[in-house]
Design a protein around this motif. Structure first.
Motif, PDB file in Angstrom:
ATOM      1  N   GLY A  41       0.829  -1.200   0.000  1.00 24.97           N
ATOM      2  CA  GLY A  41       0.000   0.000   0.000  1.00 24.97           C
ATOM      3  C   GLY A  41       0.864   1.251   0.000  1.00 24.97           C
ATOM      4  O   GLY A  41       2.088   1.186  -0.055  1.00 24.97           O
ATOM      5  N   ARG A  45      -3.035   2.698  -7.391  1.00 22.70           N
ATOM      6  CA  ARG A  45      -3.392   1.356  -7.834  1.00 22.70           C
ATOM      7  C   ARG A  45      -4.553   0.805  -7.003  1.00 22.70           C
ATOM      8  O   ARG A  45      -4.509   0.811  -5.775  1.00 22.70           O
ATOM      9  CB  ARG A  45      -2.178   0.448  -7.710  1.00 22.70           C
ATOM     10  CG  ARG A  45      -2.323  -0.861  -8.415  1.00 22.70           C
ATOM     11  CD  ARG A  45      -1.022  -1.596  -8.453  1.00 22.70           C
ATOM     12  NE  ARG A  45      -1.139  -2.759  -9.302  1.00 22.70           N
ATOM     13  CZ  ARG A  45      -0.111  -3.493  -9.683  1.00 22.70           C
ATOM     14  NH1 ARG A  45       1.109  -3.163  -9.309  1.00 22.70           N
ATOM     15  NH2 ARG A  45      -0.299  -4.541 -10.441  1.00 22.70           N
ATOM     16  N   ALA A  46      -5.576   0.334  -7.686  1.00 23.46           N
ATOM     17  CA  ALA A  46      -6.769  -0.181  -7.016  1.00 23.46           C
ATOM     18  C   ALA A  46      -6.429  -1.293  -6.018  1.00 23.46           C
ATOM     19  O   ALA A  46      -7.022  -1.355  -4.939  1.00 23.46           O
ATOM     20  CB  ALA A  46      -7.786  -0.688  -8.043  1.00 23.46           C
ATOM     21  N   ALA A  47      -5.480  -2.128  -6.349  1.00 21.42           N
ATOM     22  CA  ALA A  47      -5.116  -3.247  -5.471  1.00 21.42           C
ATOM     23  C   ALA A  47      -4.471  -2.776  -4.160  1.00 21.42           C
ATOM     24  O   ALA A  47      -4.358  -3.552  -3.220  1.00 21.42           O
ATOM     25  CB  ALA A  47      -4.172  -4.197  -6.210  1.00 21.42           C
ATOM     26  N   LEU A  48      -4.076  -1.493  -4.093  1.00 20.61           N
ATOM     27  CA  LEU A  48      -3.437  -0.966  -2.885  1.00 20.61           C
ATOM     28  C   LEU A  48      -4.352  -0.052  -2.067  1.00 20.61           C
ATOM     29  O   LEU A  48      -3.938   0.494  -1.048  1.00 20.61           O
ATOM     30  CB  LEU A  48      -2.165  -0.199  -3.264  1.00 20.61           C
ATOM     31  CG  LEU A  48      -1.115  -0.980  -4.051  1.00 20.61           C
ATOM     32  CD1 LEU A  48       0.072  -0.086  -4.379  1.00 20.61           C
ATOM     33  CD2 LEU A  48      -0.666  -2.221  -3.304  1.00 20.61           C
ATOM     34  N   ARG A  79      -7.136  -0.580  -0.168  1.00 23.72           N
ATOM     35  CA  ARG A  79      -7.568  -1.020   1.167  1.00 23.72           C
ATOM     36  C   ARG A  79      -6.539  -0.681   2.238  1.00 23.72           C
ATOM     37  O   ARG A  79      -6.883  -0.216   3.319  1.00 23.72           O
ATOM     38  CB  ARG A  79      -7.849  -2.512   1.163  1.00 23.72           C
ATOM     39  CG  ARG A  79      -8.339  -3.041   2.510  1.00 23.72           C
ATOM     40  CD  ARG A  79      -8.654  -4.522   2.448  1.00 23.72           C
ATOM     41  NE  ARG A  79      -9.744  -4.777   1.537  1.00 23.72           N
ATOM     42  CZ  ARG A  79     -10.982  -5.085   1.913  1.00 23.72           C
ATOM     43  NH1 ARG A  79     -11.262  -5.178   3.199  1.00 23.72           N
ATOM     44  NH2 ARG A  79     -11.915  -5.304   1.035  1.00 23.72           N
ATOM     45  N   GLN A  80      -5.277  -0.882   1.939  1.00 23.81           N
ATOM     46  CA  GLN A  80      -4.223  -0.634   2.920  1.00 23.81           C
ATOM     47  C   GLN A  80      -3.906   0.852   3.053  1.00 23.81           C
ATOM     48  O   GLN A  80      -3.117   1.241   3.909  1.00 23.81           O
ATOM     49  CB  GLN A  80      -2.930  -1.362   2.529  1.00 23.81           C
ATOM     50  CG  GLN A  80      -3.087  -2.829   2.240  1.00 23.81           C
ATOM     51  CD  GLN A  80      -3.352  -3.100   0.765  1.00 23.81           C
ATOM     52  OE1 GLN A  80      -4.271  -2.582   0.174  1.00 23.81           O
ATOM     53  NE2 GLN A  80      -2.535  -3.954   0.161  1.00 23.81           N
ATOM     54  N   THR A 133      -5.821   0.076 -12.583  1.00 25.54           N
ATOM     55  CA  THR A 133      -5.584  -1.336 -12.305  1.00 25.54           C
ATOM     56  C   THR A 133      -4.908  -2.002 -13.487  1.00 25.54           C
ATOM     57  O   THR A 133      -5.114  -1.605 -14.634  1.00 25.54           O
ATOM     58  CB  THR A 133      -6.909  -2.050 -11.967  1.00 25.54           C
ATOM     59  OG1 THR A 133      -6.626  -3.397 -11.593  1.00 25.54           O
ATOM     60  CG2 THR A 133      -7.862  -2.054 -13.112  1.00 25.54           C
ATOM     61  N   ASP A 156      -4.745  -7.621 -12.003  1.00 24.97           N
ATOM     62  CA  ASP A 156      -4.912  -7.258 -10.588  1.00 24.97           C
ATOM     63  C   ASP A 156      -6.217  -7.836 -10.040  1.00 24.97           C
ATOM     64  O   ASP A 156      -7.235  -7.852 -10.730  1.00 24.97           O
ATOM     65  CB  ASP A 156      -4.950  -5.744 -10.416  1.00 24.97           C
ATOM     66  CG  ASP A 156      -3.563  -5.117 -10.462  1.00 24.97           C
ATOM     67  OD1 ASP A 156      -2.574  -5.864 -10.597  1.00 24.97           O
ATOM     68  OD2 ASP A 156      -3.476  -3.884 -10.370  1.00 24.97           O
ATOM     69  N   TYR A 181      -8.738  -7.421  -6.719  1.00 24.71           N
ATOM     70  CA  TYR A 181      -9.092  -6.649  -5.535  1.00 24.71           C
ATOM     71  C   TYR A 181     -10.610  -6.718  -5.398  1.00 24.71           C
ATOM     72  O   TYR A 181     -11.325  -6.889  -6.377  1.00 24.71           O
ATOM     73  CB  TYR A 181      -8.617  -5.189  -5.649  1.00 24.71           C
ATOM     74  CG  TYR A 181      -9.251  -4.465  -6.812  1.00 24.71           C
ATOM     75  CD1 TYR A 181     -10.436  -3.765  -6.657  1.00 24.71           C
ATOM     76  CD2 TYR A 181      -8.684  -4.520  -8.074  1.00 24.71           C
ATOM     77  CE1 TYR A 181     -11.042  -3.130  -7.732  1.00 24.71           C
ATOM     78  CE2 TYR A 181      -9.274  -3.887  -9.152  1.00 24.71           C
ATOM     79  CZ  TYR A 181     -10.441  -3.194  -8.969  1.00 24.71           C
ATOM     80  OH  TYR A 181     -11.041  -2.578 -10.034  1.00 24.71           O
ATOM     81  N   ASP A 230     -13.665  -2.351  -2.133  1.00 26.45           N
ATOM     82  CA  ASP A 230     -12.673  -1.287  -1.959  1.00 26.45           C
ATOM     83  C   ASP A 230     -13.078  -0.044  -2.744  1.00 26.45           C
ATOM     84  O   ASP A 230     -12.963   1.085  -2.257  1.00 26.45           O
ATOM     85  CB  ASP A 230     -11.285  -1.749  -2.392  1.00 26.45           C
ATOM     86  CG  ASP A 230     -10.687  -2.775  -1.447  1.00 26.45           C
ATOM     87  OD1 ASP A 230     -11.324  -3.109  -0.420  1.00 26.45           O
ATOM     88  OD2 ASP A 230      -9.574  -3.245  -1.741  1.00 26.45           O
ATOM     89  N   GLN A 265     -14.005  -5.103 -14.533  1.00 25.15           N
ATOM     90  CA  GLN A 265     -14.009  -4.491 -13.210  1.00 25.15           C
ATOM     91  C   GLN A 265     -14.990  -3.319 -13.164  1.00 25.15           C
ATOM     92  O   GLN A 265     -15.699  -3.124 -12.177  1.00 25.15           O
ATOM     93  CB  GLN A 265     -12.603  -4.038 -12.834  1.00 25.15           C
ATOM     94  CG  GLN A 265     -11.649  -5.199 -12.650  1.00 25.15           C
ATOM     95  CD  GLN A 265     -10.187  -4.782 -12.714  1.00 25.15           C
ATOM     96  OE1 GLN A 265      -9.843  -3.766 -13.299  1.00 25.15           O
ATOM     97  NE2 GLN A 265      -9.340  -5.590 -12.115  1.00 25.15           N
TER      98      GLN A 265
END
Length: 101
Positions: free
Chosen positions: A3, A28-31, A33-34, A55, A59, A61, A65, A86
């Motif tokens: 993140g 980045r969407a995958a990061l 949440r953190q 993204t 990826d 996620y 989120d 997505q």
């Protein structure tokens, strides 16, 4: 994945703080949440700031989120560059219909 750390977002603010023009930070969407707390802080530093959520095609996620971001951040300051699949899942989750009547 780690993140966006406080060190990272504070450096983003330090670099962009003196600029007069609008700034969008690609995140980045995958990061997400953190990093919700850090990104929220970053947007609070200037009304010129926005986020462009992107993204990679592989990826993974949870759509939750994106929903959390949409619910808790100013929608006018969030942009999305996500895959069609997505995007479709996100639109379905928020009840968006592209059907024109």
């Amino acid at each position: 994945m780690a993140g966006y750390s406080w060190e990272m977002v504070k450096e983003m603010e330090q670099i962009c703080g003196a600029l007069q023009q609008p700034v969008t930070f690609p995140v980045r969407a995958a990061l997400l949440r953190q990093s919700f707390t850090q990104l929220h802080w970053l947007l609070q530093q200037s009304d010129r700031y926005s986020l462009s959520v992107w993204t990679g095609k592989d990826d993974v996620y949870p759509v939750e989120d994106l929903l959390y971001l949409r619910k808790n951040f100013d929608k006018s300051r969030i942009f999305y560059d996500i895959t069609e699949a997505q995007d479709a899942a996100f639109k379905k989750a928020i009840g968006y219909s592209s059907i024109v009547k």
